[in-house]
Write a protein that holds these residues in place. Sequence first.
Motif, PDB file in Angstrom:
ATOM      1  N   ARG A 196       0.112   7.097 -10.024  1.00 39.95           N
ATOM      2  CA  ARG A 196       1.554   6.148  -9.889  1.00 39.95           C
ATOM      3  C   ARG A 196       2.259   5.401 -10.417  1.00 39.95           C
ATOM      4  O   ARG A 196       3.487   5.187 -10.520  1.00 39.95           O
ATOM      5  CB  ARG A 196       0.682   5.013  -8.863  1.00 39.95           C
ATOM      6  N   LYS A 251      -9.809  -5.461   3.889  1.00 47.79           N
ATOM      7  CA  LYS A 251      -8.703  -4.022   2.774  1.00 47.79           C
ATOM      8  C   LYS A 251      -9.155  -3.314   2.046  1.00 47.79           C
ATOM      9  O   LYS A 251      -8.835  -2.737   1.004  1.00 47.79           O
ATOM     10  CB  LYS A 251      -7.563  -5.128   2.113  1.00 47.79           C
ATOM     11  N   VAL A 260       0.774  -1.579  -0.208  1.00 44.09           N
ATOM     12  CA  VAL A 260      -0.241   0.078  -0.334  1.00 44.09           C
ATOM     13  C   VAL A 260       1.252   1.126  -0.168  1.00 44.09           C
ATOM     14  O   VAL A 260       1.039   2.212  -0.764  1.00 44.09           O
ATOM     15  CB  VAL A 260      -1.109  -0.334   1.022  1.00 44.09           C
ATOM     16  N   TYR A 310     -10.030  -4.750  -3.616  1.00 46.25           N
ATOM     17  CA  TYR A 310      -8.538  -4.754  -3.811  1.00 46.25           C
ATOM     18  C   TYR A 310      -7.148  -5.353  -4.656  1.00 46.25           C
ATOM     19  O   TYR A 310      -7.899  -6.781  -4.919  1.00 46.25           O
ATOM     20  CB  TYR A 310      -8.159  -5.220  -2.606  1.00 46.25           C
ATOM     21  N   GLY A 311      -6.824  -5.517  -5.579  1.00 46.22           N
ATOM     22  CA  GLY A 311      -5.587  -5.995  -5.750  1.00 46.22           C
ATOM     23  C   GLY A 311      -6.599  -5.775  -7.310  1.00 46.22           C
ATOM     24  O   GLY A 311      -5.926  -6.450  -8.312  1.00 46.22           O
ATOM     25  N   MET A 312      -7.373  -5.169  -7.873  1.00 48.13           N
ATOM     26  CA  MET A 312      -8.274  -4.890  -9.318  1.00 48.13           C
ATOM     27  C   MET A 312      -7.894  -3.129  -9.312  1.00 48.13           C
ATOM     28  O   MET A 312      -8.631  -2.290  -8.836  1.00 48.13           O
ATOM     29  CB  MET A 312      -9.601  -4.906  -8.989  1.00 48.13           C
ATOM     30  N   ILE A 313      -6.808  -3.032 -10.431  1.00 46.33           N
ATOM     31  CA  ILE A 313      -6.049  -2.213 -10.499  1.00 46.33           C
ATOM     32  C   ILE A 313      -6.627  -0.459 -11.026  1.00 46.33           C
ATOM     33  O   ILE A 313      -7.876  -1.229 -12.061  1.00 46.33           O
ATOM     34  CB  ILE A 313      -4.973  -2.514 -12.037  1.00 46.33           C
ATOM     35  N   TYR A 324       1.686 -10.213  -4.546  1.00 42.64           N
ATOM     36  CA  TYR A 324       0.388 -10.299  -3.816  1.00 42.64           C
ATOM     37  C   TYR A 324      -0.946 -10.428  -4.969  1.00 42.64           C
ATOM     38  O   TYR A 324      -0.653  -9.959  -5.671  1.00 42.64           O
ATOM     39  CB  TYR A 324       0.161  -9.218  -2.539  1.00 42.64           C
ATOM     40  N   TYR A 330       7.990   1.007  -9.915  1.00 47.05           N
ATOM     41  CA  TYR A 330       8.022   0.117 -10.822  1.00 47.05           C
ATOM     42  C   TYR A 330       6.868  -0.248 -12.263  1.00 47.05           C
ATOM     43  O   TYR A 330       7.171   1.265 -12.284  1.00 47.05           O
ATOM     44  CB  TYR A 330       6.867  -0.907  -9.965  1.00 47.05           C
ATOM     45  N   ALA A 349       2.434   1.894  -3.517  1.00 45.64           N
ATOM     46  CA  ALA A 349       0.951   2.661  -4.340  1.00 45.64           C
ATOM     47  C   ALA A 349       1.437   1.182  -5.393  1.00 45.64           C
ATOM     48  O   ALA A 349       1.002   1.834  -6.158  1.00 45.64           O
ATOM     49  CB  ALA A 349       1.401   3.660  -4.772  1.00 45.64           C
ATOM     50  N   LEU A 350       1.433   0.204  -4.866  1.00 46.21           N
ATOM     51  CA  LEU A 350       1.223  -0.888  -5.868  1.00 46.21           C
ATOM     52  C   LEU A 350      -0.023  -1.164  -6.447  1.00 46.21           C
ATOM     53  O   LEU A 350      -1.072  -0.690  -6.037  1.00 46.21           O
ATOM     54  CB  LEU A 350       1.349  -2.182  -5.590  1.00 46.21           C
ATOM     55  N   PRO A 351       0.274  -1.303  -7.609  1.00 45.90           N
ATOM     56  CA  PRO A 351      -0.839  -1.145  -8.679  1.00 45.90           C
ATOM     57  C   PRO A 351      -2.157  -2.297  -7.416  1.00 45.90           C
ATOM     58  O   PRO A 351      -2.359  -3.427  -7.654  1.00 45.90           O
ATOM     59  CB  PRO A 351      -0.782  -1.790  -9.846  1.00 45.90           C
ATOM     60  N   GLY A 352      -3.473  -1.719  -7.254  1.00 48.33           N
ATOM     61  CA  GLY A 352      -4.253  -2.308  -6.910  1.00 48.33           C
ATOM     62  C   GLY A 352      -4.734  -2.102  -5.206  1.00 48.33           C
ATOM     63  O   GLY A 352      -5.734  -2.661  -5.303  1.00 48.33           O
ATOM     64  N   THR A 353      -3.994  -1.836  -4.855  1.00 47.39           N
ATOM     65  CA  THR A 353      -3.677  -1.668  -3.667  1.00 47.39           C
ATOM     66  C   THR A 353      -4.965  -1.138  -3.093  1.00 47.39           C
ATOM     67  O   THR A 353      -4.975   0.715  -3.837  1.00 47.39           O
ATOM     68  CB  THR A 353      -2.385  -1.565  -3.399  1.00 47.39           C
ATOM     69  N   LEU A 354      -5.252  -0.692  -1.726  1.00 45.91           N
ATOM     70  CA  LEU A 354      -6.158   0.451  -1.453  1.00 45.91           C
ATOM     71  C   LEU A 354      -5.898   0.966   0.057  1.00 45.91           C
ATOM     72  O   LEU A 354      -5.137   0.077   0.612  1.00 45.91           O
ATOM     73  CB  LEU A 354      -7.740   0.051  -1.662  1.00 45.91           C
TER      74      LEU A 354
END
Lengths: 482, 491
Positions: free
Chosen positions: B322, B235, A40, B200-203, B100, B328, A43-48
């Motif tokens: 981001r 989350k 988180v 969560y984890g869904m871009i 993840y 990344y 700010a990895l993609p998909g994190t909230l």
Amino acid sequence: MEWETVIGLEVHVQLATKSKIFSGSSTAFGAEPNTQASAVDLALPGTLPVPNEQAFRYATMFGLAIDADICKRSVFERKNYFYPDLPKGYQTTQLDAPIVGAGVVEITLKDGSKKNIRIHHAHLEEDAGKSLHEDYHGMSGIDLNRAGTPLIEVVSEPDMRNAEEAVEFAKTLHSIVTSLGICDGEMSQGSMRFDVNISVRPKGQSEFGTRTETKNLNSFRFMEQAIALEVERQIDVLEEGGEIVQETRLYDGDKHVARSMRSKEEANDYRYFPCPDLLPVVLTDEYIEEVRAQMPELPAARKERFISEFSLSDYDAGILSADAGLASLFETSANISGDAKLSANWVMGEFSARLNADDVSAANAPISGEALGQLVLRVKDNTVSSSGAKKVFEKLWSQEGSDVDQIIDAEGLKQVSDTGALEAMVDEVLAGMADQIAQYKAADDKKRKKLMGSFMGPLMKASKGQGNPKLFNEILAKKLND
Amino acid sequence: MLELTIQELAKGLRDKEFTSVELTQAYLDRIDKLDSKINSYITVSKEQALANAAAADEKIAAGDTGLWTGIPFAHKDIFCTEGTLTTCGSKMLHNFEPPYNATVAQNFIDAGAVCLGKTNMDEFAMGSTNESSYYGKVINPWSGDKHLVPGGSSGGSAAAVAARLAPVATGTDTGGSIRQPAAFCGLTGLKPTYGRVSRYGMIAFASSLDQGGPMAKTAEDCAAMLQVMAGHDAKDSTSIDKEVPDYLAALSGDLSGLKIGLPKEYFNEHLNPEIAKVLDEAIEVLKGKGVEFKEVSLPNSQLGVPAYYVIAPAEASANLSRFDGVRYGYRCEEPNDLMDMYLRSRSEGFGDEVKRRIMVGTYALSAGYYDAYYNKAMQVRRLIKNDFENAFKDVDFILGPTTPSPAFGFGEKGDDPVQMYLEDVYTITANLAGIPAMSLPAGTVDGLPCGIQLLGNYFDEARMLNVGYAFQQETEWHKQRPENSLTELSA
């Protein structure tokens, strides 16, 4: 022309939560870079983001402490800008509906007068990471350990008129947040950072002059110096017929210079909008009352209590109540030793001097209130002299020992207060000092006082430094004046 | 085997008619032979899928009776999968292997399902045709001589299921991205209530509109999928803590007493007459099941597209910040300085449609324009929500078209992005209101599948799936499959 300075402060206060405001990462200071940065925080993609309840509790406590309205439905917004240490490309903060509304902070100036500084609002937000510019072979490093640490940004009204008021306001805020336990107050670690808005205007004019903002001051001393420097600069510019440019400035405390960082024209359009990943934060009346019921004692109340409970002077009570750590040390020491005045002197004297010299806060001091109280007790009951007590204090501070009585024994600092033994030593010493005695007897009162000292040296030597100087003095005076 | 439902596949596995490894291998073989023509997968996880299938077979042998144990499926490449490339259709994430799992991905792992791979999609889910993918366009398996779009943005998932390259697949829907490709490919696709499925984890494309959901041949399979996907997730702060019903158990086929509204704003002179015919026939089928129809009004529905194309890009402009080349994903070669790295990484890493939406969104949020665009759009959003809330006082569901036309050819909408955005006119309002919506195959237009759309009240997925189930008991449209050179293995 006579000029008046107008100052407003924006203070970033890091909240002492264990984990970050929107992630479970630790907020502890000083870890290896990026070891406290989760998916988180990166700010990895998909994190909230998931809000940390403790941050809301702390912000609510601050609001109640400054008598502000607590916003029952506060909203997080995204403040958009690109910077390498801002992982999401936006900062999650509050704009239109901040958690803490208008409030007030009372400050006490050196002349004893009081002044109210109005708080416009205080909002919750996340801290950014840090860019590291050294040791990367011409490249920059990013440390995201701090990214996501909860902050409240306290925004004052432009109510201060000189550096003293501004510094006093900053110190009072420091005292409030440390007393509440919502901030560790470690200025050197950036736990409190000040942005100072400064303008000047001809005395008597009601409109404000154009202001500049000096950012990121992290000590009271730097703040005072930066204000003086900027006020002088602005007056110089205006008196030479120039105009003040609205800009952000950076102050270098080590070199005592400031430079312009960016002007208003270069300012970002942050494109604030409500963060769709976070629901509005709803605080109920019950919640607010529950927080209120658990509020710790505030500095102002503590000061009054110190005056009434320990009969301290207004000045001593003011100093001792301002810092929660200092207050706790004092109070413990006073209770153990049963001597508030002596405890106050130790805390404000030797103790505070060492804190300043070593740049540590009272809360992190190596000597506990219990140990200090024990030491004060041994001074009070004549077990050690005050010079002996200072030696004990040094041993405690350097953590070469922790038990006051043990140190006194081990270092041979115990005073001899047996009058019979002391009298015998006086007789022995005086027997070899006939000339000095004659001199003394011939002298007038004024000279006699001075000459007393020449007997004390040999006496302390004869007693190996352990004779109670007060008793020596009494015995000596009696013998010589007979 | 290719036509079996999830429940039938599960029975086959338990009855030892076939093993998960055999089932998985059969799909992998088809992918191997056919997907070069369709391009529905970005990543095929052959070895991992077979390993997971073998593990599932062991569990089944040991008595595991979970519905999903050993069942293959595919994920839209927007769901983060630990250790498996997750691109979101973009060059920007050409090298991104998440550390993840998305909650949805984890749910399928926990259920014992076997992920075959990650399906192609419009870049960052921005598109209605799958043309914006960095990994090449997806061909609609229903295409004849002329290649047709599969719809988007979940076009890879739709094409994969239609071509029987996966039994079912996950999708996401921000403005119609599950329902429109489902309609174009002859599938059943459900966009659940906002907050029903964890994000969560869904871009993220547009956080307040995005919702993951099932894409399958039948409403029954959608129910089986939603059972795995739905549920509260700590989350995701916008996920809603509400009990998940037993969706499969709700499939009674009984629709008696149900009231369905027909919005007069949909059934007008603008409605494609061929699609109107499909809808008329569907209404007759449902009437035969005891459904009562009545006219309703959604007076602000025509404002949906303009409001959506302010709100979604505004959120996207921040969500995509981001991707800056710092931590990344894609970073340009040899940046001169920080600004150069930002500019070139983002210019080179994003495609045109993504850039267009970032710019539109940035503009809509800019000082001086915020009130006129973003705030106005948010007001419209509330009006649209009110429209639905009013309508659902009188009816249980609303029925209408899913799309203005069936699948069209590549490039047919020309260079005008607005023409493309109008593709979403019927689907977008459900996202703005946050209500569930489902597309069902209900006929053909010019030999191509045609979908109809059911819109429902918040958290009414179970009853909505039952309407689809009942309809599919009476019709055969969901059993149609493209049989052509794209989908048949050569001998």
